[in-house]
Design a protein around this motif. Structure first.
Motif, PDB file in Angstrom:
ATOM      1  N   SER A  15     -38.664 109.059  11.341  1.00 20.87           N
ATOM      2  CA  SER A  15     -37.537 108.505  10.599  1.00 20.87           C
ATOM      3  C   SER A  15     -38.034 107.351   9.734  1.00 20.87           C
ATOM      4  O   SER A  15     -39.007 106.685  10.064  1.00 20.87           O
ATOM      5  CB  SER A  15     -36.481 107.964  11.563  1.00 20.87           C
ATOM      6  N   VAL A  16     -37.360 107.123   8.643  1.00 16.49           N
ATOM      7  CA  VAL A  16     -37.662 105.993   7.778  1.00 16.49           C
ATOM      8  C   VAL A  16     -36.424 105.106   7.757  1.00 16.49           C
ATOM      9  O   VAL A  16     -35.316 105.571   7.536  1.00 16.49           O
ATOM     10  CB  VAL A  16     -38.006 106.450   6.344  1.00 16.49           C
ATOM     11  N   VAL A  17     -36.638 103.836   8.014  1.00 16.52           N
ATOM     12  CA  VAL A  17     -35.532 102.884   8.029  1.00 16.52           C
ATOM     13  C   VAL A  17     -35.857 101.765   7.056  1.00 16.52           C
ATOM     14  O   VAL A  17     -36.943 101.202   7.096  1.00 16.52           O
ATOM     15  CB  VAL A  17     -35.336 102.298   9.448  1.00 16.52           C
ATOM     16  N   GLN A  18     -34.937 101.474   6.165  1.00 15.05           N
ATOM     17  CA  GLN A  18     -35.108 100.355   5.253  1.00 15.05           C
ATOM     18  C   GLN A  18     -34.248  99.210   5.755  1.00 15.05           C
ATOM     19  O   GLN A  18     -33.110  99.416   6.178  1.00 15.05           O
ATOM     20  CB  GLN A  18     -34.676 100.724   3.843  1.00 15.05           C
ATOM     21  N   LEU A  19     -34.814  98.023   5.723  1.00 11.80           N
ATOM     22  CA  LEU A  19     -34.053  96.859   6.131  1.00 11.80           C
ATOM     23  C   LEU A  19     -34.473  95.659   5.321  1.00 11.80           C
ATOM     24  O   LEU A  19     -35.527  95.630   4.713  1.00 11.80           O
ATOM     25  CB  LEU A  19     -34.225  96.587   7.627  1.00 11.80           C
ATOM     26  N   ARG A  20     -33.642  94.660   5.313  1.00 11.21           N
ATOM     27  CA  ARG A  20     -33.930  93.439   4.570  1.00 11.21           C
ATOM     28  C   ARG A  20     -34.197  92.339   5.594  1.00 11.21           C
ATOM     29  O   ARG A  20     -33.386  92.093   6.477  1.00 11.21           O
ATOM     30  CB  ARG A  20     -32.755  93.056   3.693  1.00 11.21           C
ATOM     31  N   LEU A  21     -35.351  91.693   5.450  1.00 14.41           N
ATOM     32  CA  LEU A  21     -35.697  90.600   6.348  1.00 14.41           C
ATOM     33  C   LEU A  21     -35.221  89.278   5.758  1.00 14.41           C
ATOM     34  O   LEU A  21     -35.243  89.092   4.545  1.00 14.41           O
ATOM     35  CB  LEU A  21     -37.212  90.543   6.555  1.00 14.41           C
ATOM     36  N   ALA A  22     -34.813  88.378   6.624  1.00 17.54           N
ATOM     37  CA  ALA A  22     -34.419  87.035   6.208  1.00 17.54           C
ATOM     38  C   ALA A  22     -35.165  86.043   7.100  1.00 17.54           C
ATOM     39  O   ALA A  22     -34.567  85.369   7.936  1.00 17.54           O
ATOM     40  CB  ALA A  22     -32.912  86.864   6.316  1.00 17.54           C
ATOM     41  N   PRO A  23     -36.498  85.963   6.935  1.00 17.48           N
ATOM     42  CA  PRO A  23     -37.288  85.104   7.820  1.00 17.48           C
ATOM     43  C   PRO A  23     -37.161  83.631   7.455  1.00 17.48           C
ATOM     44  O   PRO A  23     -36.857  83.282   6.317  1.00 17.48           O
ATOM     45  CB  PRO A  23     -38.715  85.588   7.585  1.00 17.48           C
ATOM     46  N   THR A  24     -37.421  82.801   8.433  1.00 17.25           N
ATOM     47  CA  THR A  24     -37.548  81.372   8.155  1.00 17.25           C
ATOM     48  C   THR A  24     -38.854  81.172   7.384  1.00 17.25           C
ATOM     49  O   THR A  24     -39.662  82.102   7.269  1.00 17.25           O
ATOM     50  CB  THR A  24     -37.594  80.558   9.459  1.00 17.25           C
ATOM     51  N   SER A  25     -39.090  79.980   6.880  1.00 22.59           N
ATOM     52  CA  SER A  25     -40.324  79.760   6.121  1.00 22.59           C
ATOM     53  C   SER A  25     -41.557  79.947   7.008  1.00 22.59           C
ATOM     54  O   SER A  25     -42.570  80.490   6.563  1.00 22.59           O
ATOM     55  CB  SER A  25     -40.329  78.381   5.471  1.00 22.59           C
ATOM     56  N   ALA A  26     -41.475  79.538   8.265  1.00 18.19           N
ATOM     57  CA  ALA A  26     -42.607  79.735   9.184  1.00 18.19           C
ATOM     58  C   ALA A  26     -42.826  81.224   9.459  1.00 18.19           C
ATOM     59  O   ALA A  26     -43.975  81.702   9.495  1.00 18.19           O
ATOM     60  CB  ALA A  26     -42.364  78.989  10.492  1.00 18.19           C
TER      61      ALA A  26
END
Length: 65
Positions: A15-26
């Motif tokens: 399966s292929v899953v697309q997602l958007r990451l919202a990481p902290t700066s670290a």
């Protein structure tokens, strides 16, 4: 309600899953470092693979003697 698996899933295709990451700066810095290490590893194995014209995964796992 039963969940039906698609034909592709029954045949074992990934399966292929697309997602958007919202990481902290670290976390963003750690992700960037991980991507850089993966890129260096890919370059490291790519050079001898192209020189020997060997691209099969199993052949790349075995060093040429």
């Amino acid at each position: 309600m039963a969940i039906r698996r698609s034909v592709a899933k029954r045949q074992g295709l990934p399966s292929v899953v697309q997602l958007r990451l919202a990481p902290t700066s670290a976390q963003a810095d750690a992700l960037a470092a991980a991507v850089q290490v993966c890129d260096q590893a890919a370059t490291y194995i790519s050079r001898p693979a192209w020189q020997q014209r060997t691209f099969a995964l199993l052949d790349l796992h075995r060093p040429a003697c």
